[in-house]
Scaffold this motif. Structure first.
Motif, PDB file in Angstrom:
ATOM      1  N   TYR A  20       0.832  -1.204   0.000  1.00 19.36           N
ATOM      2  CA  TYR A  20       0.000   0.000   0.000  1.00 19.36           C
ATOM      3  C   TYR A  20       0.873   1.264   0.000  1.00 19.36           C
ATOM      4  O   TYR A  20       0.677   2.184  -0.794  1.00 19.36           O
ATOM      5  N   LEU A  21       1.845   1.298   0.892  1.00 16.93           N
ATOM      6  CA  LEU A  21       2.685   2.493   1.010  1.00 16.93           C
ATOM      7  C   LEU A  21       3.539   2.694  -0.238  1.00 16.93           C
ATOM      8  O   LEU A  21       3.833   3.823  -0.633  1.00 16.93           O
ATOM      9  N   SER A  22       3.948   1.601  -0.869  1.00 14.98           N
ATOM     10  CA  SER A  22       4.843   1.697  -2.024  1.00 14.98           C
ATOM     11  C   SER A  22       4.121   2.138  -3.286  1.00 14.98           C
ATOM     12  O   SER A  22       4.691   2.849  -4.117  1.00 14.98           O
ATOM     13  N   TYR A  23       2.863   1.718  -3.443  1.00 11.82           N
ATOM     14  CA  TYR A  23       2.198   1.898  -4.736  1.00 11.82           C
ATOM     15  C   TYR A  23       0.967   2.787  -4.700  1.00 11.82           C
ATOM     16  O   TYR A  23       0.385   3.078  -5.741  1.00 11.82           O
ATOM     17  N   HIS A  24       0.528   3.239  -3.546  1.00 19.46           N
ATOM     18  CA  HIS A  24      -0.655   4.115  -3.501  1.00 19.46           C
ATOM     19  C   HIS A  24      -0.343   5.417  -4.266  1.00 19.46           C
ATOM     20  O   HIS A  24       0.732   5.985  -4.098  1.00 19.46           O
ATOM     21  N   PRO A  25      -1.284   5.872  -5.100  1.00 20.12           N
ATOM     22  CA  PRO A  25      -1.009   7.077  -5.895  1.00 20.12           C
ATOM     23  C   PRO A  25      -0.718   8.324  -5.061  1.00 20.12           C
ATOM     24  O   PRO A  25      -0.057   9.247  -5.554  1.00 20.12           O
ATOM     25  N   ASP A  26      -1.172   8.370  -3.825  1.00 18.88           N
ATOM     26  CA  ASP A  26      -0.856   9.513  -2.954  1.00 18.88           C
ATOM     27  C   ASP A  26       0.480   9.331  -2.251  1.00 18.88           C
ATOM     28  O   ASP A  26       0.897  10.185  -1.476  1.00 18.88           O
ATOM     29  N   GLY A  27       1.141   8.224  -2.494  1.00 21.88           N
ATOM     30  CA  GLY A  27       2.408   7.912  -1.825  1.00 21.88           C
ATOM     31  C   GLY A  27       3.597   8.354  -2.652  1.00 21.88           C
ATOM     32  O   GLY A  27       3.455   9.259  -3.476  1.00 21.88           O
ATOM     33  N   PRO A  28       4.751   7.756  -2.499  1.00 27.33           N
ATOM     34  CA  PRO A  28       4.956   6.651  -1.560  1.00 27.33           C
ATOM     35  C   PRO A  28       4.964   7.130  -0.111  1.00 27.33           C
ATOM     36  O   PRO A  28       5.386   8.240   0.163  1.00 27.33           O
ATOM     37  N   GLY A  29       4.487   6.254   0.773  1.00 28.80           N
ATOM     38  CA  GLY A  29       4.495   6.553   2.195  1.00 28.80           C
ATOM     39  C   GLY A  29       5.647   5.854   2.874  1.00 28.80           C
ATOM     40  O   GLY A  29       6.270   4.949   2.308  1.00 28.80           O
ATOM     41  N   GLU A  30       5.946   6.305   4.077  1.00 28.68           N
ATOM     42  CA  GLU A  30       7.010   5.674   4.861  1.00 28.68           C
ATOM     43  C   GLU A  30       6.538   5.521   6.300  1.00 28.68           C
ATOM     44  O   GLU A  30       5.950   6.442   6.862  1.00 28.68           O
ATOM     45  N   THR A  31       6.778   4.366   6.864  1.00 26.03           N
ATOM     46  CA  THR A  31       6.360   4.081   8.234  1.00 26.03           C
ATOM     47  C   THR A  31       7.479   3.359   8.968  1.00 26.03           C
ATOM     48  O   THR A  31       8.220   2.579   8.368  1.00 26.03           O
ATOM     49  N   LEU A  32       7.583   3.626  10.253  1.00 23.60           N
ATOM     50  CA  LEU A  32       8.543   2.907  11.089  1.00 23.60           C
ATOM     51  C   LEU A  32       7.912   1.616  11.570  1.00 23.60           C
ATOM     52  O   LEU A  32       6.727   1.589  11.912  1.00 23.60           O
ATOM     53  N   VAL A  33       8.695   0.555  11.608  1.00 23.20           N
ATOM     54  CA  VAL A  33       8.213  -0.726  12.131  1.00 23.20           C
ATOM     55  C   VAL A  33       9.155  -1.176  13.234  1.00 23.20           C
ATOM     56  O   VAL A  33      10.363  -1.354  12.993  1.00 23.20           O
ATOM     57  N   TYR A  34       8.638  -1.307  14.432  1.00 27.65           N
ATOM     58  CA  TYR A  34       9.401  -1.838  15.565  1.00 27.65           C
ATOM     59  C   TYR A  34       8.946  -3.268  15.794  1.00 27.65           C
ATOM     60  O   TYR A  34       7.743  -3.539  15.844  1.00 27.65           O
ATOM     61  N   GLY A  35       9.886  -4.172  15.917  1.00 30.56           N
ATOM     62  CA  GLY A  35       9.522  -5.569  16.118  1.00 30.56           C
ATOM     63  C   GLY A  35      10.706  -6.368  16.608  1.00 30.56           C
ATOM     64  O   GLY A  35      11.798  -5.831  16.801  1.00 30.56           O
ATOM     65  N   PRO A  36      10.510  -7.674  16.802  1.00 34.24           N
ATOM     66  CA  PRO A  36      11.621  -8.521  17.218  1.00 34.24           C
ATOM     67  C   PRO A  36      12.688  -8.579  16.129  1.00 34.24           C
ATOM     68  O   PRO A  36      12.404  -8.309  14.957  1.00 34.24           O
ATOM     69  N   PHE A  37      13.894  -8.965  16.498  1.00 37.34           N
ATOM     70  CA  PHE A  37      14.947  -9.174  15.515  1.00 37.34           C
ATOM     71  C   PHE A  37      14.434 -10.170  14.476  1.00 37.34           C
ATOM     72  O   PHE A  37      13.851 -11.194  14.836  1.00 37.34           O
ATOM     73  N   GLY A  38      14.617  -9.872  13.196  1.00 37.78           N
ATOM     74  CA  GLY A  38      14.133 -10.774  12.148  1.00 37.78           C
ATOM     75  C   GLY A  38      12.849 -10.299  11.487  1.00 37.78           C
ATOM     76  O   GLY A  38      12.352 -10.937  10.559  1.00 37.78           O
ATOM     77  N   THR A  39      12.309  -9.159  11.931  1.00 37.31           N
ATOM     78  CA  THR A  39      11.054  -8.659  11.343  1.00 37.31           C
ATOM     79  C   THR A  39      11.226  -8.351   9.854  1.00 37.31           C
ATOM     80  O   THR A  39      10.353  -8.664   9.032  1.00 37.31           O
ATOM     81  N   ALA A  40      12.360  -7.767   9.482  1.00 36.49           N
ATOM     82  CA  ALA A  40      12.578  -7.401   8.073  1.00 36.49           C
ATOM     83  C   ALA A  40      12.556  -8.636   7.173  1.00 36.49           C
ATOM     84  O   ALA A  40      11.883  -8.646   6.139  1.00 36.49           O
ATOM     85  N   SER A  41      13.261  -9.677   7.572  1.00 36.63           N
ATOM     86  CA  SER A  41      13.303 -10.874   6.713  1.00 36.63           C
ATOM     87  C   SER A  41      11.947 -11.582   6.702  1.00 36.63           C
ATOM     88  O   SER A  41      11.551 -12.194   5.710  1.00 36.63           O
ATOM     89  N   ARG A  42      11.215 -11.475   7.796  1.00 34.66           N
ATOM     90  CA  ARG A  42       9.863 -12.058   7.842  1.00 34.66           C
ATOM     91  C   ARG A  42       8.965 -11.380   6.808  1.00 34.66           C
ATOM     92  O   ARG A  42       8.179 -12.024   6.108  1.00 34.66           O
ATOM     93  N   ILE A  43       9.062 -10.056   6.710  1.00 30.94           N
ATOM     94  CA  ILE A  43       8.248  -9.322   5.730  1.00 30.94           C
ATOM     95  C   ILE A  43       8.652  -9.718   4.319  1.00 30.94           C
ATOM     96  O   ILE A  43       7.803  -9.906   3.435  1.00 30.94           O
ATOM     97  N   ASP A  44       9.957  -9.869   4.092  1.00 27.06           N
ATOM     98  CA  ASP A  44      10.419 -10.295   2.765  1.00 27.06           C
ATOM     99  C   ASP A  44       9.849 -11.670   2.411  1.00 27.06           C
ATOM    100  O   ASP A  44       9.432 -11.904   1.271  1.00 27.06           O
ATOM    101  N   GLU A  45       9.830 -12.566   3.384  1.00 26.03           N
ATOM    102  CA  GLU A  45       9.260 -13.906   3.137  1.00 26.03           C
ATOM    103  C   GLU A  45       7.789 -13.790   2.752  1.00 26.03           C
ATOM    104  O   GLU A  45       7.318 -14.442   1.830  1.00 26.03           O
ATOM    105  N   LEU A  46       7.063 -12.945   3.505  1.00 21.20           N
ATOM    106  CA  LEU A  46       5.632 -12.787   3.233  1.00 21.20           C
ATOM    107  C   LEU A  46       5.391 -12.174   1.859  1.00 21.20           C
ATOM    108  O   LEU A  46       4.448 -12.545   1.158  1.00 21.20           O
ATOM    109  N   ARG A  47       6.253 -11.243   1.467  1.00 19.83           N
ATOM    110  CA  ARG A  47       6.105 -10.588   0.169  1.00 19.83           C
ATOM    111  C   ARG A  47       6.557 -11.498  -0.967  1.00 19.83           C
ATOM    112  O   ARG A  47       6.135 -11.322  -2.106  1.00 19.83           O
ATOM    113  N   GLY A  48       7.429 -12.442  -0.658  1.00 19.11           N
ATOM    114  CA  GLY A  48       7.935 -13.330  -1.691  1.00 19.11           C
ATOM    115  C   GLY A  48       9.098 -12.751  -2.459  1.00 19.11           C
ATOM    116  O   GLY A  48       9.527 -13.295  -3.466  1.00 19.11           O
ATOM    117  N   GLU A  49       9.630 -11.629  -1.989  1.00 15.96           N
ATOM    118  CA  GLU A  49      10.799 -11.020  -2.617  1.00 15.96           C
ATOM    119  C   GLU A  49      11.517 -10.118  -1.621  1.00 15.96           C
ATOM    120  O   GLU A  49      10.937  -9.732  -0.607  1.00 15.96           O
TER     121      GLU A  49
END
Ligand SMILES: [Zn+2]
Ligand SMILES: [Zn+2]
Length: 257
Positions: free
Chosen positions: A79-108
């Motif tokens: 949503y943040l990457s492709y919304h026509p009013d964007g791109p948006g940016e948000t902070l994400v706080y999470g356990p170590f490994g959150t970034a790679s988890r999101i990559d897995e979910l996105r498939g890239e």
């Protein structure tokens, strides 16, 4: 601060609710509204758009990386990457490994700048506008955190308010610490005392009520009931020890503290 229950179904989304997601809003002295989303579980991103534009979310605070708490971070990224009013940016706080988890979910792995990740460090508070988020490690099969959000009260009788959130946890010291004197304590109760509950995974409604009473919380909202849970039995059990205002979470519940 204002709390909106976006999703409260435990383990999986249910017919009446997405999985875990709670929106907290607070206004600063200049009148700007700051928004923190606690968890973004499966099915929650659609419902979140009923309450705010995700482009206006300042931070997402992720308790742990089970899908019912983080799966829709992939949707937020899109949503943040492709919304026509964007791109948006948000902070994400999470356990170590959150970034790679999101990559897995996105498939890239070629993530855009939409999400900037920070790993939780117990004992190091995070500031988001007028709110401060404290986290404590809790007991769950994977690394998990409970949260304590302090921010400006909207009630005339006090300056500051506290919202505490268990994430997923069994009974432990970290849970008691975040709940201390909270105005609102969002506490999971995946099990009843009568269940043959495995240790180290989830708390029972009986113990959720016990913690809320010992921590002198003004209001207990029991959440994370799975679709097969029994709200009436949960309420009864949570009220065994707890004497304050007791509710079972439901989507759309809105509380001002
Ligand atoms: Zn869960
Ligand atoms: Zn979990």
């Amino acid at each position: 601060m204002r709390l909106t229950v976006v999703g409260c179904s435990g383990a999986v989304p249910g017919p009446a609710s997405p999985a875990s997601c709670y929106l907290i809003e607070a206004d600063d002295a200049e009148g700007r509204t700051w928004r923190v989303v606690l968890d973004l579980g499966s099915g929650a991103f659609g419902a979140l758009q009923r309450y705010c534009d995700p482009l206006e979310v300042d931070a997402v605070a992720v308790s742990h990386l089970h899908h019912d708490h983080c799966a829709d971070l992939a949707a937020l990224h899109t949503y943040l990457s492709y919304h026509p009013d964007g791109p948006g940016e948000t902070l994400v706080y999470g356990p170590f490994g959150t970034a790679s988890r999101i990559d897995e979910l996105r498939g890239e792995g070629n993530r855009t700048r939409a999400l900037t990740m920070f790993a939780w460090q117990a004992g190091t508070p995070v500031r988001v506008g007028p709110m401060t988020i404290h986290v404590e490690s809790v007991i769950h099969p994977i690394p998990a955190y409970a949260m304590r959000i302090e921010g400006p009260s909207e009630l005339e009788s006090r300056a500051q308010a506290v919202i505490a959130y268990s994430g997923d946890t069994d009974l432990c010291a970290g849970l008691k610490k975040v709940a201390s004197n909270a105005d609102v304590f969002l506490c999971e109760a995946s099990f009843l005392d009568s269940d043959d509950a495995p240790e180290g995974m989830h708390i029972t409604a009986l113990n959720a009520g016990r913690v809320a009473q010992q921590a002198a919380c003004d209001r207990l909202i029991v959440t994370h009931l799975p679709p097969w849970g029994d709200p009436n039995a949960t309420r009864l059990e949570a009220g065994t020890h707890y004497r304050g205002t007791l509710d079972i979470a439901r989507p759309g519940m809105h509380i001002v503290v």
